[in-house]
Write a protein that holds these residues in place. Sequence first.
Motif, PDB file in Angstrom:
ATOM      1  N   CYS A  78       5.255  10.775   0.150  1.00 62.20           N
ATOM      2  CA  CYS A  78       4.972  10.243  -1.019  1.00 62.20           C
ATOM      3  C   CYS A  78       4.684   8.690  -0.927  1.00 62.20           C
ATOM      4  N   THR A  79       4.994   8.154  -0.034  1.00 62.66           N
ATOM      5  CA  THR A  79       4.582   6.899   0.413  1.00 62.66           C
ATOM      6  C   THR A  79       3.280   6.712   0.794  1.00 62.66           C
ATOM      7  N   LEU A  80       2.562   7.625   1.475  1.00 59.39           N
ATOM      8  CA  LEU A  80       1.312   7.545   1.813  1.00 59.39           C
ATOM      9  C   LEU A  80       0.412   7.923   0.663  1.00 59.39           C
ATOM     10  N   ALA A  81       1.136   8.913  -0.171  1.00 61.42           N
ATOM     11  CA  ALA A  81       0.180   9.267  -1.494  1.00 61.42           C
ATOM     12  C   ALA A  81       0.010   8.346  -2.347  1.00 61.42           C
ATOM     13  N   LEU A  82       1.294   7.317  -2.709  1.00 57.68           N
ATOM     14  CA  LEU A  82       1.100   6.516  -3.400  1.00 57.68           C
ATOM     15  C   LEU A  82       0.223   5.130  -3.107  1.00 57.68           C
ATOM     16  N   ALA A  83       0.243   5.002  -1.734  1.00 55.32           N
ATOM     17  CA  ALA A  83      -0.593   3.912  -1.314  1.00 55.32           C
ATOM     18  C   ALA A  83      -2.154   4.173  -1.263  1.00 55.32           C
ATOM     19  N   TYR A  84      -2.550   5.534  -0.995  1.00 51.50           N
ATOM     20  CA  TYR A  84      -3.661   6.160  -1.280  1.00 51.50           C
ATOM     21  C   TYR A  84      -4.152   5.901  -2.719  1.00 51.50           C
ATOM     22  N   LEU A  85      -3.413   6.250  -3.596  1.00 47.16           N
ATOM     23  CA  LEU A  85      -3.866   6.488  -5.233  1.00 47.16           C
ATOM     24  C   LEU A  85      -3.870   4.833  -5.711  1.00 47.16           C
ATOM     25  N   SER A  86      -3.138   4.028  -5.366  1.00 52.86           N
ATOM     26  CA  SER A  86      -2.898   2.593  -5.762  1.00 52.86           C
ATOM     27  C   SER A  86      -4.097   1.706  -5.013  1.00 52.86           C
ATOM     28  N   THR A  87      -4.748   2.110  -4.070  1.00 51.61           N
ATOM     29  CA  THR A  87      -5.866   1.376  -3.477  1.00 51.61           C
ATOM     30  C   THR A  87      -7.132   1.447  -4.614  1.00 51.61           C
ATOM     31  N   PRO A  88      -7.514   0.305  -4.872  1.00 54.33           N
ATOM     32  CA  PRO A  88      -8.707   0.381  -5.821  1.00 54.33           C
ATOM     33  C   PRO A  88     -10.083   0.966  -5.223  1.00 54.33           C
ATOM     34  N   ASP A  89     -10.679   1.313  -6.059  1.00 55.80           N
ATOM     35  CA  ASP A  89     -12.209   2.268  -5.605  1.00 55.80           C
ATOM     36  C   ASP A  89     -12.998   1.013  -5.480  1.00 55.80           C
ATOM     37  N   THR A  90     -13.616   0.592  -4.068  1.00 54.28           N
ATOM     38  CA  THR A  90     -14.309  -0.488  -3.549  1.00 54.28           C
ATOM     39  C   THR A  90     -15.745   0.047  -3.480  1.00 54.28           C
ATOM     40  N   ARG A  91     -16.127   1.196  -3.704  1.00 51.46           N
ATOM     41  CA  ARG A  91     -17.353   1.762  -3.312  1.00 51.46           C
ATOM     42  C   ARG A  91     -18.551   1.217  -4.014  1.00 51.46           C
ATOM     43  N   GLY A  92     -19.484   0.569  -3.525  1.00 54.04           N
ATOM     44  CA  GLY A  92     -20.428  -0.169  -4.011  1.00 54.04           C
ATOM     45  C   GLY A  92     -20.198  -1.688  -4.303  1.00 54.04           C
ATOM     46  N   ALA A  93     -19.040  -2.064  -4.165  1.00 50.96           N
ATOM     47  CA  ALA A  93     -18.602  -3.567  -4.331  1.00 50.96           C
ATOM     48  C   ALA A  93     -19.181  -4.283  -3.205  1.00 50.96           C
ATOM     49  N   ALA A  94     -19.156  -3.712  -2.023  1.00 50.57           N
ATOM     50  CA  ALA A  94     -19.675  -4.474  -0.642  1.00 50.57           C
ATOM     51  C   ALA A  94     -20.082  -3.341   0.235  1.00 50.57           C
ATOM     52  N   ALA A  95     -20.799  -3.833   1.024  1.00 49.48           N
ATOM     53  CA  ALA A  95     -21.204  -2.783   2.269  1.00 49.48           C
ATOM     54  C   ALA A  95     -20.020  -2.305   2.839  1.00 49.48           C
ATOM     55  N   PRO A  96     -20.153  -1.125   3.440  1.00 49.05           N
ATOM     56  CA  PRO A  96     -19.140  -0.488   4.311  1.00 49.05           C
ATOM     57  C   PRO A  96     -18.744  -1.387   5.438  1.00 49.05           C
ATOM     58  N   GLY A  97     -17.572  -1.451   5.695  1.00 45.52           N
ATOM     59  CA  GLY A  97     -17.223  -2.279   6.894  1.00 45.52           C
ATOM     60  C   GLY A  97     -17.370  -3.853   6.830  1.00 45.52           C
ATOM     61  N   ALA A  98     -17.687  -4.228   5.576  1.00 46.34           N
ATOM     62  CA  ALA A  98     -17.537  -5.890   5.434  1.00 46.34           C
ATOM     63  C   ALA A  98     -16.360  -6.311   4.958  1.00 46.34           C
ATOM     64  N   SER A  99     -16.392  -7.449   5.524  1.00 48.64           N
ATOM     65  CA  SER A  99     -15.030  -8.262   5.462  1.00 48.64           C
ATOM     66  C   SER A  99     -14.775  -8.817   3.822  1.00 48.64           C
ATOM     67  N   VAL A 100     -13.565  -8.824   3.645  1.00 44.27           N
ATOM     68  CA  VAL A 100     -13.409  -9.558   2.279  1.00 44.27           C
ATOM     69  C   VAL A 100     -13.921 -11.047   2.280  1.00 44.27           C
ATOM     70  N   LEU A 101     -13.796 -11.504   3.380  1.00 41.59           N
ATOM     71  CA  LEU A 101     -14.439 -13.004   3.690  1.00 41.59           C
ATOM     72  C   LEU A 101     -15.801 -13.162   3.329  1.00 41.59           C
ATOM     73  N   ASP A 102     -16.501 -12.000   3.320  1.00 39.32           N
ATOM     74  CA  ASP A 102     -17.856 -12.033   3.281  1.00 39.32           C
ATOM     75  C   ASP A 102     -18.417 -11.727   1.675  1.00 39.32           C
ATOM     76  N   GLN A 103     -17.156 -11.382   0.879  1.00 33.84           N
ATOM     77  CA  GLN A 103     -17.593 -11.004  -0.715  1.00 33.84           C
ATOM     78  C   GLN A 103     -17.591 -12.621  -1.351  1.00 33.84           C
ATOM     79  N   PRO A 104     -18.333 -12.663  -2.447  1.00 33.79           N
ATOM     80  CA  PRO A 104     -18.373 -14.136  -3.200  1.00 33.79           C
ATOM     81  C   PRO A 104     -17.080 -13.974  -3.842  1.00 33.79           C
ATOM     82  N   ALA A 105     -16.753 -15.234  -4.226  1.00 30.40           N
ATOM     83  CA  ALA A 105     -15.276 -15.536  -4.872  1.00 30.40           C
ATOM     84  C   ALA A 105     -15.412 -15.208  -6.220  1.00 30.40           C
ATOM     85  N   ALA A 106     -14.472 -14.916  -6.719  1.00 29.52           N
ATOM     86  CA  ALA A 106     -14.402 -14.441  -8.476  1.00 29.52           C
ATOM     87  C   ALA A 106     -14.766 -15.802  -9.264  1.00 29.52           C
ATOM     88  N   PRO A 107     -15.682 -15.256 -10.255  1.00 23.02           N
ATOM     89  CA  PRO A 107     -16.087 -16.542 -10.908  1.00 23.02           C
ATOM     90  C   PRO A 107     -14.834 -17.140 -11.677  1.00 23.02           C
TER      91      PRO A 107
END
Length: 135
Positions: free
Chosen positions: A69-98
């Motif tokens: 249940c812990t693994l399932a909750l962690a998987y379901l609560s992770t936001p879907d980031t497909r298309g937001a950044a290139a696969p394998g890109a670091s969080v530091l490579d993404q632009p800051a929020a406006p």
Amino acid sequence: MQFMMTLILVVQLLAALAMIGLVLIQHGKGADMGASFGSGASGSLFGATGSANFLSRTTAVCATVFFACTLALAYLSTPDTRGAAAPGASVLDQPAAPGAAQIPGAPDAQSAPAAGQPASAPAAAGAAQIPASGH
């Protein structure tokens, strides 16, 4: 999606409470010595050694359900980031929020000196104002 997360959370809480109860009613390692001299364990519902096996296996099942249940909750609560950044890109490579706050103490674009102009030295100006002590 919200119903699924609520259902998994309820199952996780029930497994946690069952696991707590099962651990509290189990005998410790030293309780086996007293059972060999005839104190009440042989008259239990599961026999002399049956209760230990039943309780430990049930605790293991509850722990497995809790872990799943812990693994399932962690998987379901992770936001879907497909298309937001290139696969394998670091969080530091993404632009800051406006509208994100700047780093405290960092010079902003308005107070930064223009190209070719020397930066002022506030430490040197402050040092000239401090009177010398007579020590």
